[in-house]
Design a protein around this motif. Structure first.
Motif, mmCIF file in Angstrom:
data_model
loop_
_atom_site.group_PDB
_atom_site.id
_atom_site.type_symbol
_atom_site.label_atom_id
_atom_site.label_comp_id
_atom_site.label_asym_id
_atom_site.label_seq_id
_atom_site.Cartn_x
_atom_site.Cartn_y
_atom_site.Cartn_z
ATOM 1 N N ASP A 171 0.800 -1.066 -0.341
ATOM 2 C CA ASP A 171 -0.036 0.203 -0.333
ATOM 3 C C ASP A 171 0.719 0.981 -0.108
ATOM 4 O O ASP A 171 0.356 2.529 -0.733
ATOM 5 C CB ASP A 171 -1.015 -0.185 0.802
ATOM 6 C CG ASP A 171 -2.174 -0.629 0.811
ATOM 7 O OD1 ASP A 171 -2.247 -1.308 -0.095
ATOM 8 O OD2 ASP A 171 -3.019 -0.714 1.381
ATOM 9 N N ALA A 343 -19.055 1.584 -1.475
ATOM 10 C CA ALA A 343 -17.846 1.554 -1.204
ATOM 11 C C ALA A 343 -17.438 -0.312 -0.786
ATOM 12 O O ALA A 343 -16.356 -0.922 -0.589
ATOM 13 C CB ALA A 343 -17.951 1.807 0.682
ATOM 14 N N ASP A 348 -13.578 -1.033 0.072
ATOM 15 C CA ASP A 348 -13.436 -0.616 0.729
ATOM 16 C C ASP A 348 -14.205 -1.269 1.812
ATOM 17 O O ASP A 348 -15.134 -0.095 2.793
ATOM 18 C CB ASP A 348 -13.514 1.142 0.491
ATOM 19 C CG ASP A 348 -12.961 1.438 2.187
ATOM 20 O OD1 ASP A 348 -12.287 0.674 2.937
ATOM 21 O OD2 ASP A 348 -12.430 2.928 1.546
ATOM 22 N N MET A 351 -14.497 0.807 5.721
ATOM 23 C CA MET A 351 -15.741 2.151 4.606
ATOM 24 C C MET A 351 -16.972 1.183 4.982
ATOM 25 O O MET A 351 -17.710 2.387 5.628
ATOM 26 C CB MET A 351 -14.824 2.825 3.421
ATOM 27 C CG MET A 351 -16.273 4.385 3.623
ATOM 28 S SD MET A 351 -15.849 5.250 4.957
ATOM 29 C CE MET A 351 -17.142 6.652 4.934
ATOM 30 N N LEU A 549 -8.964 2.101 -4.349
ATOM 31 C CA LEU A 549 -9.320 1.199 -2.962
ATOM 32 C C LEU A 549 -9.185 -0.243 -3.085
ATOM 33 O O LEU A 549 -9.848 -0.924 -3.943
ATOM 34 C CB LEU A 549 -10.679 1.892 -2.999
ATOM 35 C CG LEU A 549 -10.921 3.202 -2.041
ATOM 36 C CD1 LEU A 549 -12.533 3.450 -2.527
ATOM 37 C CD2 LEU A 549 -10.326 3.661 -1.544
ATOM 38 N N HIS A 551 -8.805 -3.116 -0.552
ATOM 39 C CA HIS A 551 -8.167 -3.435 1.655
ATOM 40 C C HIS A 551 -8.795 -4.617 1.219
ATOM 41 O O HIS A 551 -9.419 -5.287 0.561
ATOM 42 C CB HIS A 551 -9.746 -2.438 1.920
ATOM 43 C CG HIS A 551 -9.557 -0.892 2.080
ATOM 44 N ND1 HIS A 551 -8.629 -0.140 3.276
ATOM 45 C CD2 HIS A 551 -10.057 0.301 1.079
ATOM 46 C CE1 HIS A 551 -8.206 0.649 3.164
ATOM 47 N NE2 HIS A 551 -9.040 1.225 1.609
#
Length: 837
Positions: A171, A343, A348, A351, A549, A551
């Motif tokens: 990241d 999201a 994400d 989120m 994004l 994750h």
């Protein structure tokens, strides 16, 4: 930080041009490394640099650039000035012209005559095109232009780790790569300032990089100076970007700030697809540090209103929800629930959970509750997800509500638990109560996903096509169906259709979010690898890593996908870094099966590099969370164990395991995986696996598979020349470890046929080929560098004894008697004595 550490191809291009008698023009933006490369090249050929430095302020002053290197009395005579420079070149110096585009006309004429009259006079660097006089002269002199490209993502990570002595997360590497545009100067400035300012720390060998790091004093001054000269639109955009990055272009246009976007490198604000981003992180860092709380709230309110007024796309809506939550601005439960869903689709999950939880608190009802469960299962917290769903009574729901509930429950089993049959059971239970085509399409798509993950190829293909046929107006489910079809066809051995279908799914996924896009890009990368297009595969994998994004599961998939490309090319260090990041992203709760596969990749790298301890740890990781010990679900732990055995010194038993795994793949019609597994055994010298691969490859497309088939045929026939040819083909495709193994086997084949001279010649080629990738310690390489004529069993005993195992331990491991081990060792020693090893 040294230039050599960059390992760029540009140095080789400069060297080749120079060897052919040509000067070189290095072009590229400021800070990209032109001067450093020129200095390094001059040192490498033993020449002293004669620096001629031009700056913008010199353009109007005649002979200003050459004045510092030529005696004053000669400056008025162009011929004398040129002769002075020629003499210095003949005495062992090399002319290096810095900033050739800023040469004054007189200096330009001098440099032009020098380069047209002396071969290999020197090098020039330029950000922009040289003037007309110099440009024509360079063309006449055959000067070769070498465009200096930005650092690649892996190189950025390596340089930071080399400078700070720690491991950088993917990241942070992606963020630094994007922030600095791969520019070494900016990279050094950002890293050093972050370290000096305490926002970059190293603990237990892991680099932690605070998102709000600033710049060095010099960089801060440059940034502040540029901000002072900003127009109103630029300044406002930087303020908004300090709160929300990237900004959707629609929002920028709505606010009337389009004039603040630059169309040239170095601008304060730059365009990026349908959004805008800061030209450098330092600008937003300065504004975050200097903007007061009240001003920040006013900006956040204006930005949220703009995002509410226009369609800024999924990113814009998610950002608006975040701003409202961060600054306690009003937002409806419906908007929060929608933002949670967006999201989630973008990957994400934190989120998504935050928005869904806020929506539940605000009275968002069933939809918010279901989205909360999906976010929790997406992060591997399936126990929480099940607990969230326990509060719902399915019998009280209408058909549409029931469809949403069943999908959430199925995804909790599928993603949170890795229980594919549990997911299908939920769908079976509630499907009879569905009414709409969209709901039926969603069930079919999730069924397809469950079946493809479980290795049920035919069922996955059938349900994926049903999902596409049921509801043309449900793009999420039809795209998911198209992706699963692409993945099913890829596993069945196809290349072209999977790339086409996954690309189509990716077009729609771009509007839906990165979870589906992640899967589609992964399928494309794997298909490209099967077709031997390693360069394009790496580019697609890099694009996946750089998605906005990433994750948990999406990030883990992205890292593992890029790692697979690096492993194919023999870049083991970056591959291990990516695998570690993937496993860290998944966390200890992973039950998707992805963690088992990533750990298997780690074991493969360890087998190729001889890292026994690393391979053993990978086996433990791959076994953890495995639902099924047999069949498709248990393949990756078995592969990891086989790779570990090879790292330890075994050959015969691991090869048998791989043949058995290949049979499991074939029964599931997973032909691509079967060929890949068998080719590992072929690289270990397993002739039986070679025969199986030749048959299995007949059902597959792709240049890589074709070369693997030729490799198998050449090994089975002990065809040394064929193995040499295959090695070259692997090298041309970029599969360097496979090329090394094939060439090592050619060495052994020549020796076995009594052609020791040819074998020794190939050893030189083998050494050069090894230099194109990271360190290798494979069975084929050991056999090529070891005694001639050893059988596979003798090789095993030799390697196991060398690793420190006792005779009895080896006997127990190989299921033979101790006297047999001693006899095998004696025969191996005798052969070693004869061949001088």
């Amino acid at each position: 930080m040294t230039w050599e550490y960059r390992r760029t191809e540009q140095f080789d291009v400069v060297r080749r041009a120079w060897s052919s008698g040509h000067g070189v023009l290095l072009s590229g933006p400021a800070g990209i490394g032109k001067t450093a490369l020129a200095r390094h090249f001059a040192t490498s050929i033993g020449r002293r640099p004669l620096w001629i430095i031009a700056t913008p302020g010199m353009v109007q002053t005649p002979l200003a650039a050459v004045a510092s290197v030529v005696e004053t009395e000669r400056l008025g005579d162009t011929a004398a000035t040129v002769e002075t420079l020629r003499a210095r070149v003949r005495s062992g110096e090399i002319v290096v012209v810095e900033g050739a585009e800023y040469l004054d006309p007189s200096s330009e004429a001098v440099i032009a005559r020098l380069f047209t009259s002396v071969a290999c006079a020197g090098l020039l660097t330029a950000r922009d095109a040289a003037g007309p006089v110099l440009g024509r002269a360079l063309g006449a002199a055959g000067v070769v232009e070498v465009a200096m490209t930005p650092l690649e993502l892996n190189t950025v990570a390596e340089m930071v780790e080399h400078r700070v002595d720690g491991r950088l997360s993917v990241d942070d590497a992606v963020r630094l790569h994007r922030t600095t545009a791969g520019n070494p100067f900016l990279l050094i400035a950002c890293v050093d300032s972050a370290f000096d300012g305490g926002s970059l720390t190293v603990e237990d060998g892991v680099i932690a990089l605070d998102g709000a790091f600033g710049g060095s004093p010099d960089l801060l001054d440059l940034g502040a100076d540029r901000l002072e000269r900003a127009n109103d639109a630029e300044r406002e955009l930087i303020d908004l970007l300090s709160l929300c990055e990237p900004l959707p272009r629609a929002v920028v246009d709505h606010l009337g700030l389009a004039d603040g976007i630059s169309d040239a490198e170095g601008g304060l604000v730059l365009p990026l697809d349908d959004a805008v981003v800061p030209g450098h992180l330092i600008y937003t860092a300065i504004r975050r540090a200097t903007m007061g709380l009240l001003e920040r709230r006013v900006r956040a309110s204006r930005l949220a209103d703009a995002m509410n007024a226009v369609d800024g796309g999924p990113i814009g809506r998610v950002h608006r929800a975040r701003l409202c939550l961060d600054y306690t601005m009003p937002i409806s439960a419906g908007d929060l629930a929608e933002s949670a869903a967006l999201a989630f689709m973008m990957g994400d999950f934190p989120m998504a959970e935050r928005c869904a939880r806020a929506a539940v608190t605000a009275g968002g009802g069933l939809g918010a509750l279901l989205q909360l469960a999906r976010a929790q299962s997406g992060m591997g917290r399936s126990a929480l997800a099940h607990q969230t769903l326990d509060g719902v009574d399915p019998d009280s729901l209408d058909a549409d509500e029931l469809g949403g509930y069943a999908i959430s429950a199925a995804l909790t089993f599928l993603v949170g638990d890795g229980d594919h049959s549990g997911a299908v059971t939920v769908l079976d239970k509630f499907e009879p109560r569905l009414e709409s085509a969209a709901a039926l399409s969603s069930f079919a798509a999730v069924r397809a996903l469950a079946h493809v993950n479980a290795g049920a190829q035919a069922a996955a293909l059938r349900w994926s096509r049903r999902a596409q046929a049921l509801a043309a107006g449900a793009p999420l489910w039809t795209s998911l169906g198209e992706y699963v079809e692409a993945e099913s066809l890829r596993r069945s051995g196809e290349v072209r259709r999977p790339v086409h279908l996954a690309s189509d799914a990716l077009v729609q996924a771009g509007q839906l979010g990165s979870v589906l896009a992640t899967g589609a890009r992964r399928t494309i990368v794997q298909a490209l690898l099967a077709d031997g297009d390693v360069g394009t595969a790496a580019a697609v994998a890099d694009k996946l890593l750089e998605a906005t994004l990433l994750h948990h599961v999406p990030r883990a998939i992205a890292c593992a996908t890029r790692a697979a490309v690096d492993i194919a090319r023999g870049q083991h260090e970056p591959a291990l870094r990516l695998c570690a990041e993937s496993l860290q992203s998944l966390g200890e709760y992973d039950r998707t099966g992805l963690g088992r596969g990533v750990a298997m990749l780690v074991a493969l790298v360890c087998a190729e590099t001889g890292d026994v301890d690393g391979a053993r740890r990978a086996v433990e990781q791959s076994t953890r969370g495995t639902v099924a010990a047999d069949g498709w679900g248990g393949i990756n732990p078995r592969l990891a164990a086989a790779f570990t055995a090879v790292a330890e010194g075994e050959l015969i038993a691991p090869s048998a395991v791989l043949r058995d795994i290949a049979q499991t793949c074939i029964r599931a019609e997973q032909w691509t995986d079967a060929v890949a597994v068998l080719h590992c055994a072929v690289r270990w010298g397993d002739v039986e696996a070679a025969r199986m691969l030749t048959e299995a490859a007949a059902t597959c497309e792709g240049r890589t598979v074709e070369v693997q088939r030729r490799h198998a045929s050449a090994l089975a026939a002990s065809d040394a020349e064929g193995l040499v040819l295959v090695s070259g083909q692997f090298a041309d495709l970029g599969f360097i470890p496979s090329a090394v193994d094939a060439l090592g086997q050619a060495v052994v084949a020549h020796r076995s046929a009594g052609r020791a001279g040819l074998a020794d010649t190939l050893l030189t080629c083998l050494s050069a080929l090894q230099g194109r990738c990271g360190p290798l310690d494979t069975p084929a390489l050991r056999a090529a560098l070891g005694p001639a004529g050893l059988t596979r069993r003798e090789s095993e005993v030799t390697w196991l004894l060398a690793s420190g195992e006792s005779v009895q331990q080896i006997a127990d491991r190989l299921s033979v008697r101790a006297p047999t081990v001693r006899a095998l060792a004696a025969r191996a020693r005798a052969k070693s004595t004869v061949t001088g090893h």
